[in-house]
Design a protein around this motif. Structure first.
Motif, PDB file in Angstrom:
ATOM      1  N   LYS A 160     -16.581   8.444 -14.689  1.00 22.27           N
ATOM      2  CA  LYS A 160     -17.091   8.565 -16.058  1.00 22.27           C
ATOM      3  C   LYS A 160     -17.368   7.168 -16.594  1.00 22.27           C
ATOM      4  CE  LYS A 160     -16.373  12.986 -16.014  1.00 22.27           C
ATOM      5  NZ  LYS A 160     -17.462  13.909 -15.883  1.00 22.27           N
ATOM      6  N   ASN A 161     -18.330   7.063 -17.489  1.00 21.94           N
ATOM      7  CA  ASN A 161     -18.771   5.770 -17.988  1.00 21.94           C
ATOM      8  C   ASN A 161     -18.399   5.613 -19.465  1.00 21.94           C
ATOM      9  OD1 ASN A 161     -20.171   3.475 -18.817  1.00 21.94           O
ATOM     10  ND2 ASN A 161     -21.932   3.914 -17.548  1.00 21.94           N
TER      11      ASN A 161
ATOM     12  N   ARG B 111     -19.431   3.543 -21.511  1.00 21.75           N
ATOM     13  CA  ARG B 111     -20.597   3.164 -22.302  1.00 21.75           C
ATOM     14  C   ARG B 111     -21.276   4.386 -22.926  1.00 21.75           C
ATOM     15  NH1 ARG B 111     -24.099  -0.338 -18.789  1.00 21.75           N
ATOM     16  NH2 ARG B 111     -22.112  -1.193 -18.218  1.00 21.75           N
ATOM     17  N   THR B 112     -21.157   5.543 -22.281  1.00 22.07           N
ATOM     18  CA  THR B 112     -21.767   6.762 -22.811  1.00 22.07           C
ATOM     19  C   THR B 112     -21.209   7.078 -24.195  1.00 22.07           C
ATOM     20  OG1 THR B 112     -22.023   7.603 -20.556  1.00 22.07           O
ATOM     21  CG2 THR B 112     -22.169   9.212 -22.344  1.00 22.07           C
TER      22      THR B 112
END
Length: 179
Positions: free
Chosen positions: A163-164, A166-167
């Protein structure tokens, strides 16, 4: 790691004590610790791999030591970035050296200065230039960006590999800074 050794030699104390005395206490960062040298508060947010397997204590803190064994709450990470980029502990000239001649990272919109990412407006989803950094270890991924013109710092933590952060960070920026 070498810098940690230099700090210990110059301060005559452990790295954890030097960081606490010179940085954490003056900035009021009460939920930040050097794992392996200081006891961590319980409970920690569990971190998992992409399949959901617990990774909370997968990394031995003596491995990254001065190169990445700091554990902090999301709020403390945000406060640290606000202090760093807002001038609370580095004079203007020193802060400016962080972004002199940044090296492109290959994505065209993100460069790397002296220990900080330099993001152009495209990289921040059109919300202005930003300075920041991220951190990754098994099960945990963070990103913190300070938008200097807006005097705002956004910090995101995801506790699952793949998972990022930044999202969520730029989704929040979209809400806070509508075009």
């Amino acid at each position: 790691t070498l810098l940690g050794m230099i700090v210990e030699r110059a301060s005559g104390t452990s790295l954890a004590k030097a960081i606490r005395a010179r940085l954490l206490e003056p900035l009021g960062l009460r939920r930040t610790f050097l794992d392996g040298e200081e006891a961590l508060p319980e409970p920690l947010v569990p971190g998992v791999d992409a399949r959901g397997k617990d990774q909370t204590n997968a990394e031995d803190p003596s491995n990254p030591w001065a190169a990445g064994a700091m554990v902090a709450s999301v709020g403390d990470v945000a406060r640290f970035h606000q202090a760093l980029f807002g001038g609370a502990f580095l004079p203007r000239e020193a802060r400016e050296t962080l972004t002199v001649s940044p090296v492109p990272t290959g994505d065209g919109h993100r460069s790397y200065g002296l220990g900080v990412f330099v993001l152009d407006s495209y990289a921040t989803g059109g919300h202005g230039a930003g300075l920041g950094h991220g951190g990754d270890i098994e099960g945990y991924h963070t990103e913190s960006v300070t938008f200097g013109e807006r005097k705002t710092t956004l910090t995101s933590l995801v506790n699952q590999d793949g998972k990022n952060p930044r999202t969520a960070l730029f989704a929040a920026a979209k809400v806070l800074f509508p075009k």
